[in-house]
Write a protein that holds these residues in place. Sequence first.
Motif, PDB file in Angstrom:
ATOM      1  N   ASP A   1       0.824  -1.206   0.000  1.00  0.00           N
ATOM      2  CA  ASP A   1       0.000   0.000   0.000  1.00  0.00           C
ATOM      3  C   ASP A   1       0.858   1.256   0.000  1.00  0.00           C
ATOM      4  O   ASP A   1       0.548   2.243  -0.660  1.00  0.00           O
ATOM      5  CB  ASP A   1      -0.951  -0.012   1.209  1.00  0.00           C
ATOM      6  CG  ASP A   1      -0.194  -0.276   2.510  1.00  0.00           C
ATOM      7  OD1 ASP A   1       0.880  -0.906   2.453  1.00  0.00           O
ATOM      8  OD2 ASP A   1      -0.666   0.159   3.564  1.00  0.00           O
TER       9      ASP A   1
ATOM     10  N   SER B   1       2.342   1.752  -3.592  1.00  0.00           N
ATOM     11  CA  SER B   1       1.434   2.227  -4.638  1.00  0.00           C
ATOM     12  C   SER B   1       1.097   3.712  -4.471  1.00  0.00           C
ATOM     13  O   SER B   1       0.613   4.336  -5.403  1.00  0.00           O
ATOM     14  CB  SER B   1       0.167   1.366  -4.684  1.00  0.00           C
ATOM     15  OG  SER B   1      -0.443   1.388  -3.434  1.00  0.00           O
TER      16      SER B   1
ATOM     17  N   GLN C   1      10.995  -0.367  -8.448  1.00  0.00           N
ATOM     18  CA  GLN C   1       9.802  -0.614  -7.632  1.00  0.00           C
ATOM     19  C   GLN C   1       9.952  -1.821  -6.690  1.00  0.00           C
ATOM     20  O   GLN C   1       9.584  -1.764  -5.521  1.00  0.00           O
ATOM     21  CB  GLN C   1       8.603  -0.829  -8.559  1.00  0.00           C
ATOM     22  CG  GLN C   1       7.328  -1.240  -7.864  1.00  0.00           C
ATOM     23  CD  GLN C   1       6.138  -1.132  -8.785  1.00  0.00           C
ATOM     24  OE1 GLN C   1       5.435  -0.141  -8.743  1.00  0.00           O
ATOM     25  NE2 GLN C   1       5.936  -2.134  -9.629  1.00  0.00           N
TER      26      GLN C   1
ATOM     27  N   SER D   1       5.427   7.465  -9.535  1.00  0.00           N
ATOM     28  CA  SER D   1       6.087   6.429 -10.335  1.00  0.00           C
ATOM     29  C   SER D   1       6.532   6.981 -11.686  1.00  0.00           C
ATOM     30  O   SER D   1       6.062   8.019 -12.147  1.00  0.00           O
ATOM     31  CB  SER D   1       5.166   5.225 -10.522  1.00  0.00           C
ATOM     32  OG  SER D   1       4.131   5.572 -11.405  1.00  0.00           O
TER      33      SER D   1
ATOM     34  N   ARG E   1       9.956   4.013  -8.508  1.00  0.00           N
ATOM     35  CA  ARG E   1       9.149   4.762  -7.547  1.00  0.00           C
ATOM     36  C   ARG E   1      10.039   5.789  -6.873  1.00  0.00           C
ATOM     37  O   ARG E   1      11.209   5.497  -6.578  1.00  0.00           O
ATOM     38  CB  ARG E   1       8.588   3.815  -6.481  1.00  0.00           C
ATOM     39  CG  ARG E   1       7.580   2.827  -7.018  1.00  0.00           C
ATOM     40  CD  ARG E   1       6.225   3.461  -7.191  1.00  0.00           C
ATOM     41  NE  ARG E   1       5.246   2.506  -7.701  1.00  0.00           N
ATOM     42  CZ  ARG E   1       3.964   2.783  -7.862  1.00  0.00           C
ATOM     43  NH1 ARG E   1       3.489   3.995  -7.573  1.00  0.00           N
ATOM     44  NH2 ARG E   1       3.152   1.880  -8.323  1.00  0.00           N
TER      45      ARG E   1
END
Length: 319
Positions: A16, A19, A41, A23, A32
């Motif tokens: 979480d 995300s 990432q 990005s 990221r």
Amino acid sequence: AAVDDDRSSPPEEHGDIVSDLPSSTALGMVLRQYRGSWVIQERVTGFISLQRRFTPRPGDVLLASPAKCGTTWLKALAFATMARGAHPPAGAQHPLLRMNPHECVPFMDELFTAGQDARLEALPSPRLMHTHMHRSLLPASVTHNPDCKIVFICRDPKDMLVSLWHFLKGVRPFTFADLFNSACEGKSPNGPIWDHLLGYWSASKTSPDNVLFLRYEEMLIDPVGHVRKLARFIGQPFSHTDEAAGIPADIVKLCSFDKLKGLSANKAGSYDGKIFNFSHESFFRKGVAGDWVNNMTPEMAQRFDTIIEDKLRGSGLTF
Ligand code: A3P
């Protein structure tokens, strides 16, 4: 994004948080932006775990570098220096004669990514480890710890880019122009390169006993002088007996480009980087300064130099 303080979370449980981070896509990889740095990432959760779980010990030595700046060489030199009691550098059984330097010094970013950080705990002290992380990604327990030494190595960013291109083109389909443009934007893996440099550069100025800032080109000119400097910095200076026995010069010889490149341990086999797999051979290409001229147009070089100069202005760091 806020990070809670549960030190026992395995890396997979931070999806979480990942995300929510900005990005970007570069070289076919999703990056990221985490604490100012663009990271692959798949590594972010490991970095979060590292910040929570990594416990430094007195005597820890952390090697830090942007990719392709001489990490393999520094790993070999630092390992041979720290292990010289148990493993004399001229000895026929030296671990570096049968193992790739990356097998001798663990890459903590990758171990945390893979949830294998227990391997760092299992190392005897004083530990020798490596990271490609920006200083801003390291936990305060490392950066504000007088007992933890950081040795940073860098090189002319143009040579770094060219070296990275040759290294990654075998595992990723992209052009040099792709890599160049993403580096100019600061959005390459572990970018921006200028922030990577500045983080350790500033710390080496404010805390010279804790951060040693090395340059690949200077090491090529005086490798023995740099090995002495390294040994002093980590609190293991060469004794008169070491000097009389020629230990610093033996370490340099053992870790030289030609010596390491020629070993069968480095001609065969591969290094499992969890995300990528690199042949041992690919860590030894030319080993010289200034090879960018063979790969970059003068216009590209000028553009990149201008960006780097601009970003480093006022810091005292120049290339
Ligand atoms: P080139 O691609 O310019 O030849 P890293 O170890 O951080 O991945 O950096 C790789 C670069 O260091 C490569 O540069 C490689 O050839 C060079 N290198 C590897 N081992 C070396 C050594 N023992 N001495 C000097 N340079 C070395």
